[in-house]
Write a protein that holds these residues in place. Structure first.
Motif, PDB file in Angstrom:
ATOM      1  N   ARG A  88      11.017  10.167   1.988  1.00  0.00           N
ATOM      2  CA  ARG A  88      11.475   9.882   0.624  1.00  0.00           C
ATOM      3  C   ARG A  88      12.820   9.155   0.633  1.00  0.00           C
ATOM      4  NH1 ARG A  88      11.796  15.260   1.985  1.00  0.00           N
ATOM      5  NH2 ARG A  88      13.758  16.375   1.603  1.00  0.00           N
ATOM      6  N   SER A  90      13.713   6.147  -0.081  1.00  0.00           N
ATOM      7  CA  SER A  90      14.054   5.325  -1.254  1.00  0.00           C
ATOM      8  C   SER A  90      13.557   5.949  -2.549  1.00  0.00           C
ATOM      9  CB  SER A  90      13.473   3.912  -1.092  1.00  0.00           C
ATOM     10  OG  SER A  90      12.072   3.944  -1.009  1.00  0.00           O
ATOM     11  N   ALA A  94       8.357   7.378  -2.932  1.00  0.00           N
ATOM     12  CA  ALA A  94       8.513   6.107  -2.223  1.00  0.00           C
ATOM     13  C   ALA A  94       7.290   5.760  -1.380  1.00  0.00           C
ATOM     14  CB  ALA A  94       9.749   6.168  -1.332  1.00  0.00           C
ATOM     15  N   THR A  95       6.984   4.472  -1.326  1.00  0.00           N
ATOM     16  CA  THR A  95       5.926   3.984  -0.444  1.00  0.00           C
ATOM     17  C   THR A  95       6.547   3.628   0.903  1.00  0.00           C
ATOM     18  OG1 THR A  95       6.223   1.660  -1.080  1.00  0.00           O
ATOM     19  CG2 THR A  95       4.717   3.001  -2.410  1.00  0.00           C
ATOM     20  N   GLU A  97       6.371   0.807   2.332  1.00  0.00           N
ATOM     21  CA  GLU A  97       6.978  -0.518   2.194  1.00  0.00           C
ATOM     22  C   GLU A  97       8.366  -0.425   1.570  1.00  0.00           C
ATOM     23  OE1 GLU A  97       3.910   0.286   1.252  1.00  0.00           O
ATOM     24  OE2 GLU A  97       2.743  -0.822   2.748  1.00  0.00           O
ATOM     25  N   GLN A  98       8.532   0.446   0.597  1.00  0.00           N
ATOM     26  CA  GLN A  98       9.837   0.613  -0.050  1.00  0.00           C
ATOM     27  C   GLN A  98      10.865   1.209   0.919  1.00  0.00           C
ATOM     28  OE1 GLN A  98       8.454   2.997  -3.335  1.00  0.00           O
ATOM     29  NE2 GLN A  98       8.507   1.276  -4.775  1.00  0.00           N
ATOM     30  N   ASN A  99      10.416   2.194   1.684  1.00  0.00           N
ATOM     31  CA  ASN A  99      11.330   2.801   2.659  1.00  0.00           C
ATOM     32  C   ASN A  99      11.756   1.791   3.723  1.00  0.00           C
ATOM     33  OD1 ASN A  99      11.375   5.356   1.509  1.00  0.00           O
ATOM     34  ND2 ASN A  99       9.616   6.075   2.678  1.00  0.00           N
ATOM     35  N   ALA A 101      11.831  -1.461   3.414  1.00  0.00           N
ATOM     36  CA  ALA A 101      12.676  -2.476   2.784  1.00  0.00           C
ATOM     37  C   ALA A 101      14.111  -1.975   2.641  1.00  0.00           C
ATOM     38  CB  ALA A 101      12.111  -2.852   1.416  1.00  0.00           C
ATOM     39  N   LYS A 102      14.282  -0.730   2.247  1.00  0.00           N
ATOM     40  CA  LYS A 102      15.622  -0.163   2.117  1.00  0.00           C
ATOM     41  C   LYS A 102      16.314  -0.102   3.470  1.00  0.00           C
ATOM     42  CE  LYS A 102      18.270   3.881   0.627  1.00  0.00           C
ATOM     43  NZ  LYS A 102      18.248   5.191  -0.077  1.00  0.00           N
TER      44      LYS A 102
END
Length: 208
Positions: A88, A90, A94-95, A97-99, A101-102
């Motif tokens: 979690r 981001s 969170a997906t 991809e989001q993690n 990317a962050k």
């Protein structure tokens, strides 16, 4: 000896069952074999604390030995983050991809030699009386400059494995399952179970 796997992940259950298939004295069951299980809050600050919390709770509730694990990514430059918040990183929903990317955004312009990281997995095995054992596995590497590969999940596309010159997501599953942090921890499981079986001879609270 009945051992409750504190998971509903079919792949993880199958992997552990295969690993200990020759230990006829060990009967593996999962959370799907029980009803009205309590919700377990992972409030630990380390992978070990979270694994122990889950294993102790499930052992206490079921009355059997229980196995739980916790794992995630540790990045040196980020002082150990995302750590226990890996899933979690981001946000709560969170997906992957989001993690990723962050993570890449936080490491933007950070030189290669400072992008060291490792995957960590801690397995905890506890009985209803609170006796516990823990096993730990690691896989070291670097955070890549961009995602690559389609295998795996989580941070695999951005975790570069120097020995293979590829990200974890570019490696065939057969290779990943030999070198991963979970594989390193699981390799220690069978010897531990053999020791536990010897030590538990004569005890009745966990022998079936």
């Amino acid at each position: 000896m009945k051992l409750v796997l504190a998971t509903r992940n079919k792949g993880k259950i199958a992997e552990i069952k295969k690993l200990v298939s020759d230990l006829s004295q060990v009967e593996l069951v999962s959370l799907d074999d029980f009803q009205n299980l309590p919700d377990i809050a992972e409030t630990g600050k380390t992978f070990k604390e979270n694994a122990l919390i889950k294993a102790k709770e499930i052992a206490s509730f079921t009355g059997h030995w229980a196995l739980a694990d916790d794992s995630g990514l540790v990045v040196d430059y980020l002082q150990g983050a995302p750590g226990v918040y890996s899933a979690r990183f981001s946000g709560e929903q969170a997906t992957d991809e989001q993690n990723n990317a962050k993570l890449l955004a936080l490491l933007k312009d950070v030189p290669w030699e400072k992008r060291q990281a490792k995957f960590v997995c801690v397995i905890a095995i506890c009985n209803p009386k609170g006796q516990c054992y823990t096993l730990e596995g690691e896989c070291k590497g670097y955070i890549a400059l961009e995602p690559k590969g389609t295998y795996g999940f989580g941070y695999d596309p951005v975790f570069f494995v120097p020995a293979y010159g590829k990200t974890m997501a570019e490696l065939e599953p057969e290779i990943k399952n030999q070198i991963s942090h979970r594989a390193m921890a699981l390799k220690q499981l069978k010897p531990l179970l053999r020791q536990m079986l010897k030590r538990s001879e004569g005890q009745t609270y966990n022998i079936h």
